[in-house]
Every structure is written in C-alpha cells, then in structure tokens.
Scaffold this active site. Sequence first.
Site, PDB file in Angstrom:
ATOM      1  N   ASP A  26      37.826  38.669  41.548  1.00 46.45           N
ATOM      2  CA  ASP A  26      37.711  39.485  40.335  1.00 46.45           C
ATOM      3  C   ASP A  26      38.589  38.889  39.236  1.00 46.45           C
ATOM      4  O   ASP A  26      39.391  38.004  39.492  1.00 46.45           O
ATOM      5  CB  ASP A  26      37.995  40.972  40.598  1.00 46.45           C
ATOM      6  CG  ASP A  26      39.422  41.261  41.023  1.00 46.45           C
ATOM      7  OD1 ASP A  26      40.144  40.310  41.381  1.00 46.45           O
ATOM      8  OD2 ASP A  26      39.824  42.437  41.005  1.00 46.45           O
ATOM      9  N   PRO A  27      38.419  39.335  37.999  1.00 46.18           N
ATOM     10  CA  PRO A  27      39.120  38.693  36.882  1.00 46.18           C
ATOM     11  C   PRO A  27      40.635  38.884  36.943  1.00 46.18           C
ATOM     12  O   PRO A  27      41.146  39.818  37.570  1.00 46.18           O
ATOM     13  CB  PRO A  27      38.550  39.413  35.645  1.00 46.18           C
ATOM     14  CG  PRO A  27      37.281  40.059  36.093  1.00 46.18           C
ATOM     15  CD  PRO A  27      37.495  40.396  37.538  1.00 46.18           C
TER      16      PRO A  27
END
EC number: 3.2.2.27
Length: 216
Positions: free
Chosen positions: A60-61
Amino acid sequence: MSWKKFITQQESMEYYNALQAFLKSQKELGKNIYPPEHLVFNAFNLTPLENIKVVILGQDPYHREGQSHGLSFSVPEGIKIPPSLRNIYKELSTSIEGYKIPESGNLAHWAKQGILLLNSVLTVEQADPGCHAKKGWETFTDNAISEINNARSGVIFLLWGSYAHKKGSLIDKNKHTVLTSTHPSPLSAYRGFLGCKHFSQVNDILAERREQLIIW
C-alpha cells in the site's frame, strides 16, 4: 483493452461503488488520504497496458505527507528515500554494472519504460498504514493483474515478500516470468532480496528477446 476501458469497467461493479463510498466518507470526516486524488491511478497513466514489460508489486502507499505519488516503492523528487527503496538501489548497485545510486527516489522513469509500479491497495490515510486494506482495492488490482495475465504475454513479474507472492496465483507461468524474493524492507532484505539479481535478470530476459533493455 486500455487501462481507461478497464477502469470504466470496474466503475460499474458493486465492489467499486462500495470502495468509492468508503473513500468519500473518509474525506467527509476530514481524513488526509494519500496519494492526492489525481495521482491515485498514476501507475496506470504512466504505463499503458500494451507497453508493460515488468510489474513490480507493492502493498500500500507510503503514509506520510508528500511521500506517495501512486507508484509502488517510489517517492517524488525532494523526498527522503525510504528504507525499502534504499535497499532496491543497493541491489541495483551490485547487479547492474556501472549503476550509480541516485539522489532521488522518483521511479517515474521506470514507469515510462514499461515497468508497472503497482500497489495492491491504492490509497491510505495519513500515519495509518494498511487502513484501507480490504475495502475493495485488492479486488481492483487483482483484476488488473488478471487483465495483464490474459491480454499480454512475456511480462516479467517481480514479487517481493509473502504478500506479493500470493498474487502469483493470478499469473500463468507458461505465458509470463515470475521472479520472487523476500521484501526489500530492512526487516527481510538480508534474507534473500539483496543478491537476488532480479534487475540484471530482467535485462538478460529482454536481451534474449532482442527488446529494449531497462535503463535502471
């Protein structure tokens, strides 16, 4: 199918509507969500489906302000290079002759050469890693991987860490190449990522096919 058509197709699905409703509710609560809205699909915008040579899958970011710009492992110009990316650069410096570790962590030049830098989850809340997991993004990105699997052949998938390894079940290994190792995180890089030679292997495969090599 283009990514634009793919995204339009996903937008008509129930899971996607639920995902967008969740994101809207978080914004209405005043949550800071990364990356900025115009960069959520940056990986798809920079790397058209028909141009993909390599897929590097992240989770995920980055969740700190200014870090995330929609490309896995990458950060914008002027942002401190995160530990996992430092280890990616370290591996490049030992496997690609003449490679000099850059001062920038921006990997957009990879994306423009056909490397899809895809996170499995495309948004995150500030300072709360993983908080947008299991809200629908995984379905979206699994569908994207399946689209690559079906529409293309000869793509090289780099799957680092157990989370990414699970995505291997979506990939036909008779059509594509899958290279696996541990994650480049400082917690696991020394257990197999450093020394994996994935970057030189990618260029060896491309050279065998007489295709343009990646300028890492």
